[in-house]
Design a protein around this motif. Sequence first.
Motif, PDB file in Angstrom:
ATOM      1  N   SER A   1       0.815  -1.204   0.000  1.00 39.78           N
ATOM      2  CA  SER A   1       0.000   0.000   0.000  1.00 39.78           C
ATOM      3  C   SER A   1       0.851   1.258   0.000  1.00 39.78           C
ATOM      4  CB  SER A   1      -0.905   0.003   1.221  1.00 39.78           C
ATOM      5  OG  SER A   1      -0.093  -0.069   2.382  1.00 39.78           O
ATOM      6  N   ALA A   2       2.109   1.133   0.393  1.00 38.14           N
ATOM      7  CA  ALA A   2       2.961   2.323   0.455  1.00 38.14           C
ATOM      8  C   ALA A   2       3.075   2.987  -0.908  1.00 38.14           C
ATOM      9  CB  ALA A   2       4.344   1.949   0.975  1.00 38.14           C
ATOM     10  N   ALA A   3       2.929   2.208  -1.964  1.00 39.72           N
ATOM     11  CA  ALA A   3       3.091   2.766  -3.303  1.00 39.72           C
ATOM     12  C   ALA A   3       1.999   3.782  -3.613  1.00 39.72           C
ATOM     13  CB  ALA A   3       3.069   1.662  -4.347  1.00 39.72           C
ATOM     14  N   THR A   4       0.888   3.676  -2.923  1.00 32.61           N
ATOM     15  CA  THR A   4      -0.191   4.611  -3.203  1.00 32.61           C
ATOM     16  C   THR A   4       0.195   6.020  -2.773  1.00 32.61           C
ATOM     17  OG1 THR A   4      -1.204   4.119  -1.085  1.00 32.61           O
ATOM     18  CG2 THR A   4      -1.946   2.831  -2.962  1.00 32.61           C
ATOM     19  N   ALA A   5       1.249   6.131  -1.964  1.00 35.28           N
ATOM     20  CA  ALA A   5       1.705   7.455  -1.569  1.00 35.28           C
ATOM     21  C   ALA A   5       2.374   8.179  -2.735  1.00 35.28           C
ATOM     22  CB  ALA A   5       2.677   7.349  -0.397  1.00 35.28           C
ATOM     23  N   ALA A   6       2.768   7.426  -3.760  1.00 31.91           N
ATOM     24  CA  ALA A   6       3.418   8.033  -4.915  1.00 31.91           C
ATOM     25  C   ALA A   6       2.402   8.859  -5.696  1.00 31.91           C
ATOM     26  CB  ALA A   6       4.018   6.956  -5.810  1.00 31.91           C
ATOM     27  N   ARG A   7       2.782  10.063  -6.049  1.00 39.77           N
ATOM     28  CA  ARG A   7       1.856  10.937  -6.757  1.00 39.77           C
ATOM     29  C   ARG A   7       2.477  11.430  -8.051  1.00 39.77           C
ATOM     30  NH1 ARG A   7       1.595  15.628  -2.737  1.00 39.77           N
ATOM     31  NH2 ARG A   7       3.733  14.965  -2.462  1.00 39.77           N
ATOM     32  N   GLU A   8       1.659  11.579  -9.045  1.00 34.94           N
ATOM     33  CA  GLU A   8       2.080  12.294 -10.244  1.00 34.94           C
ATOM     34  C   GLU A   8       1.658  13.744 -10.067  1.00 34.94           C
ATOM     35  OE1 GLU A   8       4.076  11.469 -12.523  1.00 34.94           O
ATOM     36  OE2 GLU A   8       3.450   9.787 -13.751  1.00 34.94           O
ATOM     37  N   LEU A   9       2.582  14.643  -9.814  1.00 31.64           N
ATOM     38  CA  LEU A   9       2.236  16.058  -9.674  1.00 31.64           C
ATOM     39  C   LEU A   9       1.983  16.659 -11.054  1.00 31.64           C
ATOM     40  CD1 LEU A   9       4.730  17.328  -6.948  1.00 31.64           C
ATOM     41  CD2 LEU A   9       2.470  16.323  -6.677  1.00 31.64           C
ATOM     42  N   PRO A  10       1.086  17.657 -11.136  1.00 31.06           N
ATOM     43  CA  PRO A  10       0.857  18.306 -12.437  1.00 31.06           C
ATOM     44  C   PRO A  10       2.135  18.986 -12.922  1.00 31.06           C
ATOM     45  CG  PRO A  10      -0.225  19.519 -10.657  1.00 31.06           C
ATOM     46  CD  PRO A  10       0.275  18.242 -10.051  1.00 31.06           C
ATOM     47  N   GLU A  11       2.363  18.922 -14.236  1.00 26.70           N
ATOM     48  CA  GLU A  11       3.590  19.477 -14.802  1.00 26.70           C
ATOM     49  C   GLU A  11       3.467  21.003 -14.900  1.00 26.70           C
ATOM     50  OE1 GLU A  11       5.381  17.120 -17.968  1.00 26.70           O
ATOM     51  OE2 GLU A  11       5.803  18.977 -19.058  1.00 26.70           O
ATOM     52  N   PRO A  12       4.367  21.728 -14.240  1.00 24.06           N
ATOM     53  CA  PRO A  12       4.311  23.190 -14.337  1.00 24.06           C
ATOM     54  C   PRO A  12       4.654  23.647 -15.754  1.00 24.06           C
ATOM     55  CG  PRO A  12       5.859  22.463 -12.612  1.00 24.06           C
ATOM     56  CD  PRO A  12       5.486  21.263 -13.426  1.00 24.06           C
ATOM     57  N   PRO A  13       4.169  24.825 -16.162  1.00 19.76           N
ATOM     58  CA  PRO A  13       4.506  25.327 -17.501  1.00 19.76           C
ATOM     59  C   PRO A  13       5.965  25.776 -17.568  1.00 19.76           C
ATOM     60  CG  PRO A  13       3.215  26.966 -16.285  1.00 19.76           C
ATOM     61  CD  PRO A  13       3.275  25.734 -15.413  1.00 19.76           C
ATOM     62  N   GLY A  14       6.527  25.751 -18.783  1.00 18.01           N
ATOM     63  CA  GLY A  14       7.847  26.319 -19.019  1.00 18.01           C
ATOM     64  C   GLY A  14       9.011  25.492 -18.506  1.00 18.01           C
ATOM     65  N   LEU A  15       8.819  24.198 -18.346  1.00 21.20           N
ATOM     66  CA  LEU A  15       9.918  23.352 -17.872  1.00 21.20           C
ATOM     67  C   LEU A  15      10.985  23.203 -18.949  1.00 21.20           C
ATOM     68  CD1 LEU A  15       8.097  20.314 -16.210  1.00 21.20           C
ATOM     69  CD2 LEU A  15       9.279  22.185 -15.048  1.00 21.20           C
ATOM     70  N   PRO A  16      12.261  23.041 -18.537  1.00 19.14           N
ATOM     71  CA  PRO A  16      13.275  22.652 -19.517  1.00 19.14           C
ATOM     72  C   PRO A  16      12.943  21.269 -20.080  1.00 19.14           C
ATOM     73  CG  PRO A  16      14.263  23.179 -17.364  1.00 19.14           C
ATOM     74  CD  PRO A  16      12.783  23.139 -17.169  1.00 19.14           C
ATOM     75  N   ALA A  17      13.463  20.966 -21.274  1.00 20.38           N
ATOM     76  CA  ALA A  17      13.234  19.642 -21.874  1.00 20.38           C
ATOM     77  C   ALA A  17      13.918  18.572 -21.029  1.00 20.38           C
ATOM     78  CB  ALA A  17      13.783  19.614 -23.291  1.00 20.38           C
ATOM     79  N   PRO A  18      13.340  17.375 -20.968  1.00 19.02           N
ATOM     80  CA  PRO A  18      14.015  16.279 -20.243  1.00 19.02           C
ATOM     81  C   PRO A  18      15.334  15.912 -20.911  1.00 19.02           C
ATOM     82  CG  PRO A  18      11.707  15.718 -20.666  1.00 19.02           C
ATOM     83  CD  PRO A  18      12.012  16.951 -21.484  1.00 19.02           C
ATOM     84  N   LEU A  19      16.277  15.483 -20.116  1.00 24.74           N
ATOM     85  CA  LEU A  19      17.518  14.918 -20.661  1.00 24.74           C
ATOM     86  C   LEU A  19      17.188  13.601 -21.359  1.00 24.74           C
ATOM     87  CD1 LEU A  19      19.977  15.658 -17.693  1.00 24.74           C
ATOM     88  CD2 LEU A  19      19.668  16.943 -19.808  1.00 24.74           C
ATOM     89  N   PRO A  20      18.094  13.094 -22.206  1.00 20.40           N
ATOM     90  CA  PRO A  20      17.795  11.874 -22.977  1.00 20.40           C
ATOM     91  C   PRO A  20      17.407  10.696 -22.067  1.00 20.40           C
ATOM     92  CG  PRO A  20      19.783  12.918 -23.807  1.00 20.40           C
ATOM     93  CD  PRO A  20      19.404  13.666 -22.560  1.00 20.40           C
ATOM     94  N   GLU A  21      16.382   9.968 -22.489  1.00 19.59           N
ATOM     95  CA  GLU A  21      15.855   8.855 -21.696  1.00 19.59           C
ATOM     96  C   GLU A  21      15.151   7.879 -22.619  1.00 19.59           C
ATOM     97  OE1 GLU A  21      12.956  10.885 -19.174  1.00 19.59           O
ATOM     98  OE2 GLU A  21      11.414  10.646 -20.710  1.00 19.59           O
ATOM     99  N   PRO A  22      14.979   6.629 -22.194  1.00 12.95           N
ATOM    100  CA  PRO A  22      14.207   5.686 -23.016  1.00 12.95           C
ATOM    101  C   PRO A  22      12.720   6.060 -23.019  1.00 12.95           C
ATOM    102  CG  PRO A  22      14.867   4.671 -20.927  1.00 12.95           C
ATOM    103  CD  PRO A  22      15.539   6.008 -20.989  1.00 12.95           C
ATOM    104  N   THR A  23      12.075   5.821 -24.162  1.00 15.65           N
ATOM    105  CA  THR A  23      10.625   5.982 -24.206  1.00 15.65           C
ATOM    106  C   THR A  23       9.970   4.870 -23.383  1.00 15.65           C
ATOM    107  OG1 THR A  23      10.359   4.529 -26.109  1.00 15.65           O
ATOM    108  CG2 THR A  23      10.820   6.852 -26.574  1.00 15.65           C
ATOM    109  N   VAL A  24       8.685   5.022 -23.121  1.00 17.14           N
ATOM    110  CA  VAL A  24       7.970   3.976 -22.367  1.00 17.14           C
ATOM    111  C   VAL A  24       8.127   2.638 -23.069  1.00 17.14           C
ATOM    112  CG1 VAL A  24       5.782   3.281 -21.358  1.00 17.14           C
ATOM    113  CG2 VAL A  24       6.290   5.691 -21.650  1.00 17.14           C
TER     114      VAL A  24
END
Lengths: 123, 123
Positions: free
Chosen positions: A3-26
């Motif tokens: 149940s601890a995993a339910t504490a994980a949240r996806e926060l809303p993405e703020p506007p104007g963020l820098p681009a993510p560094l290189p990463e694998p796609t889903v």
Amino acid sequence: MPSAATAARELPEPPGLPAPLPEPTVADLRLEAVLGALSDPLRLRIVRKLLLEREEFDHPCGWLGLDRPKSSLTHHFKALREAGLIRQRQYGLERRSHVRVGDLDARFPGLLGLVADWTPDGP
Amino acid sequence: MPSAATAARELPEPPGLPAPLPEPTVADLRLEAVLGALSDPLRLRIVRKLLLEREEFDHPCGWLGLDRPKSSLTHHFKALREAGLIRQRQYGLERRSHVRVGDLDARFPGLLGLVADWTPDGP
């Protein structure tokens, strides 16, 4: 499921963020790479804290309060990003990160629950 | 939860088995060690096949039909045993193995489902 995993949240993405560094796609996430990145206690600790104690959209590595040389932490964060566990962005001179909760839950259901339930061996 | 994991069975233990080779107790299982052992595609394949296609209580490594030198397979099976993923017994000249399904489900719920859902990258 832990149940601890339910504490994980996806926060809303703020506007104007820098681009993510290189990463694998889903679609390119590989279980063996993800498990390899998590086979180190320090990296488990990083992901667990970012997962369970997140206060902002992205956190710099200093927020984690880890007593390790900066070069070592840079290496570990890069390994986590390249395996697809965290997303990193460059804010000026500083890199900040968050766990790719949605992507990981979609591809590897239950994995983040195992990380959330993990405890370090020692004090 | 991945449904493929429900195919995993704990077969009843036949009488007169040899003693298991040295392995961690359930209490001593460590997530980082288990994930490290599973971070190799060959070891993922071994555990997945033993998990999903089990026909007997213990299987020799030849049953898996892996095209690798025996010394390499011995090494990989030992790594899996020492991390706590499989139990190995010595039957005369031959070692045979099964996945510690009950122990792993108790300590790391969801982990074997991830293994069951894994597919090798290549053909």
